[in-house]
Design a protein around this motif. Structure first.
Motif, short mmCIF file in Angstrom:
data_model
loop_
_atom_site.label_atom_id
_atom_site.label_comp_id
_atom_site.label_asym_id
_atom_site.label_seq_id
_atom_site.Cartn_x
_atom_site.Cartn_y
_atom_site.Cartn_z
N PRO A 295 1.02 -0.82 -0.39
CA PRO A 295 -0.22 0.18 -0.07
C PRO A 295 1.25 0.97 -0.03
O PRO A 295 1.82 1.49 0.42
CB PRO A 295 -0.48 -0.23 1.21
N ALA A 296 0.55 2.00 -0.71
CA ALA A 296 1.01 3.52 -1.06
C ALA A 296 0.51 4.19 -0.97
O ALA A 296 -0.99 5.30 -1.03
CB ALA A 296 1.81 3.47 -2.34
N ALA A 297 1.12 6.31 -0.39
CA ALA A 297 0.61 7.26 -0.30
C ALA A 297 0.88 7.93 -0.44
O ALA A 297 2.45 7.95 -0.46
CB ALA A 297 -0.77 7.30 0.78
N MET A 298 0.83 9.89 -0.80
CA MET A 298 2.39 10.52 -1.03
C MET A 298 1.50 11.38 -0.47
O MET A 298 -0.06 11.72 -1.03
CB MET A 298 1.72 11.02 -2.38
N VAL A 299 2.24 12.07 0.27
CA VAL A 299 1.44 13.36 0.66
C VAL A 299 2.31 14.72 0.18
O VAL A 299 3.53 14.02 -0.16
CB VAL A 299 1.35 14.05 1.98
N ARG A 300 1.96 15.91 0.01
CA ARG A 300 3.02 17.49 -0.17
C ARG A 300 4.27 17.44 0.98
O ARG A 300 3.49 17.31 2.30
CB ARG A 300 1.74 18.56 0.02
N ARG A 301 4.86 17.47 0.79
CA ARG A 301 5.98 18.03 1.38
C ARG A 301 5.68 19.22 2.22
O ARG A 301 6.00 19.85 1.36
CB ARG A 301 7.43 17.42 0.35
N LEU A 302 5.55 18.97 3.50
CA LEU A 302 5.69 20.58 4.10
C LEU A 302 7.34 21.26 4.61
O LEU A 302 8.19 20.87 4.23
CB LEU A 302 5.39 20.15 5.61
N VAL A 303 6.91 22.71 4.41
CA VAL A 303 8.29 23.36 4.88
C VAL A 303 8.76 23.28 6.02
O VAL A 303 7.75 22.93 7.02
CB VAL A 303 8.58 24.69 4.52
N GLY A 304 10.23 22.82 6.25
CA GLY A 304 10.94 23.96 7.06
C GLY A 304 11.93 22.62 7.37
O GLY A 304 11.56 21.23 7.15
N GLN A 305 12.26 22.27 9.07
CA GLN A 305 13.10 21.33 9.85
C GLN A 305 12.53 20.58 11.15
O GLN A 305 11.86 21.93 11.63
CB GLN A 305 14.72 21.66 9.20
N SER A 306 12.60 19.51 11.52
CA SER A 306 12.76 18.98 12.92
C SER A 306 13.83 19.48 13.59
O SER A 306 14.81 20.21 12.96
CB SER A 306 12.86 17.50 12.27
N VAL A 307 13.64 19.58 14.41
CA VAL A 307 15.10 20.32 15.63
C VAL A 307 15.10 19.38 16.27
O VAL A 307 14.51 17.86 16.93
CB VAL A 307 14.84 21.58 16.56
N LEU A 308 16.65 19.19 17.21
CA LEU A 308 17.27 18.60 17.44
C LEU A 308 17.72 18.63 19.13
O LEU A 308 16.85 18.43 20.24
CB LEU A 308 18.72 17.89 17.76
N PHE A 309 17.13 20.35 19.97
CA PHE A 309 17.43 20.70 20.78
C PHE A 309 16.50 22.13 20.79
O PHE A 309 16.85 23.34 19.92
CB PHE A 309 18.88 21.68 20.70
N PRO A 310 15.90 21.72 20.96
CA PRO A 310 14.02 22.89 20.44
C PRO A 310 14.14 24.46 21.82
O PRO A 310 15.21 24.01 22.90
CB PRO A 310 12.56 21.81 21.17
N THR A 311 14.02 25.30 20.79
CA THR A 311 13.99 26.56 22.36
C THR A 311 12.64 26.42 23.19
O THR A 311 11.71 25.20 23.01
CB THR A 311 13.75 27.13 21.51
N LEU A 312 12.22 27.06 24.42
CA LEU A 312 11.22 27.28 24.57
C LEU A 312 10.29 28.19 24.00
O LEU A 312 9.32 27.54 24.46
CB LEU A 312 10.89 28.26 25.58
N GLU A 313 10.05 28.68 22.75
CA GLU A 313 9.18 29.19 22.05
C GLU A 313 8.58 27.87 21.52
O GLU A 313 7.60 27.54 20.86
CB GLU A 313 9.17 29.65 21.38
N GLN A 314 10.05 26.88 20.90
CA GLN A 314 9.27 25.66 19.93
C GLN A 314 8.27 24.65 20.92
O GLN A 314 7.70 24.35 20.28
CB GLN A 314 10.41 25.15 19.57
#
Length: 312
Positions: free
Chosen positions: A97-116
């Motif tokens: 089974p397969a599906a495609m989704v639009r790739r969203l902008v942005g990146q994941s973070v390893l060391f999050p800030t308080l705001e994040q």
């Protein structure tokens, strides 16, 4: 998100003819995660994520894809599945089974800030409110029964200290009545690699393929354990408080949830310790397979077992 099923350039070109997405420019396997095969796909009409589902079957998938539609249509930053020329959002590729989704902008973070952390807590609360109107239902495949069965299945393959810890925690978890806690559709895997940011602006909640019906508080516990703990397993108080406060600004906590909080935190840590320990004990084959260290979640569990949790 590992690569268990290889896809050739020609196979992908033929697959994409089903979609109004233009011509294939390039693609690349994604080596993170542990469950599905994922590729980044670039076409003349944009950037996409292609997922081949290695364990889920066709009967399960309409719940997840429908949920993603539901979330995106309500203004939350989720990826809406692409539809073929025939209007389908679920097809097959190389027998999976397969599906495609639009790739969203942005990146994941390893060391999050308080705001994040605030934005993640706020978005999780908004997600729990938005999914209350979603009609689909899916039992948690990694719920109470799975934790019990997986823990028992590991006992003959681990050392004595690990065996004692698993057995004792399973006994403790048996005292928790999950039916007393508010239930709903949860993400169940909102780790740092499943949230995207542009600077401090949250731009994407992704990978809903563990979503299910379960305790809303359990979802918060999963998220806090990943985002707001230090490497030795103790909580980071500033990040923890920022996320909890933001979550509570969108959804209140009930007295029953406050009472259950210590065991719910432990259950969330136990779930990921056991799944990672299982994968290390019984590794799967794949072209690119990313296995995560189970000891990170053992340390979190052990901390929760010996310290009173930070208050909700």
């Amino acid at each position: 998100m590992s690569v268990f099923t290889k896809v050739s350039h020609t196979e992908l070109q033929d697959f994409l003819k089903q979609y109004p997405v233009g011509e294939l420019i390039g693609f690349q396997g994604i080596g993170e995660g542990v469950e599905n095969t994922n590729y980044f796909v670039d076409t003349t009409d944009g950037r996409w994520v292609l997922t081949l589902f290695e364990r889920l079957n066709y009967a399960d998938l309409p719940f997840f894809l429908g949920l993603m539609d539901h979330i995106a249509s309500r203004g939350l930053p989720g990826a809406m599945p692409a539809r073929t020329h025939a209007g389908e959002n679920l097809v097959s590729l190389n027998g999976k089974p397969a599906a495609m989704v639009r790739r969203l902008v942005g990146q994941s973070v390893l060391f999050p800030t308080l705001e994040q952390c605030k934005q993640v807590g706020r978005s999780l609360g908004e997600l729990h409110v938005a999914t209350a109107s979603y009609p689909g239902r899916c039992e948690n495949s990694r719920g109470v029964a799975w934790r019990e069965n997986t823990g028992r299945g590991l006992l003959a393959h681990v050392d004595a200290d690990t065996r004692a810890l698993i057995e004792d925690e399973l006994r403790a978890q048996a005292a928790l009545d999950w039916n007393t806690l508010p239930q709903g559709v949860i993400h169940a895997d909102l780790f740092r690699d499943n949230v995207l940011f542009v600077d401090d602006r949250l731009t994407g909640l992704i990978d809903f393929y563990y979503a299910c019906n379960d305790s809303l508080l359990y979802d918060l516990a999963i998220t806090l354990n990943d985002w707001c703990t230090e490497p030795e397993g103790a909580p980071n108080a500033a990040r923890w408080n920022a996320m909890v406060s933001a979550y509570r600004s969108r959804r209140g906590i009930t007295p029953a949830e406050s009472d259950a909080w210590p065991l719910v935190l432990r259950a969330a840590a136990l779930r990921f310790w056991l799944s990672r320990l299982w994968d290390w004990t019984f590794p799967r084959e794949g072209d690119v397979v990313h296995m995560k260290d189970p000891n990170a979640y053992r340390r979190i569990l052990e901390h929760h077992r010996t310290h009173a949790p930070m208050a909700l």
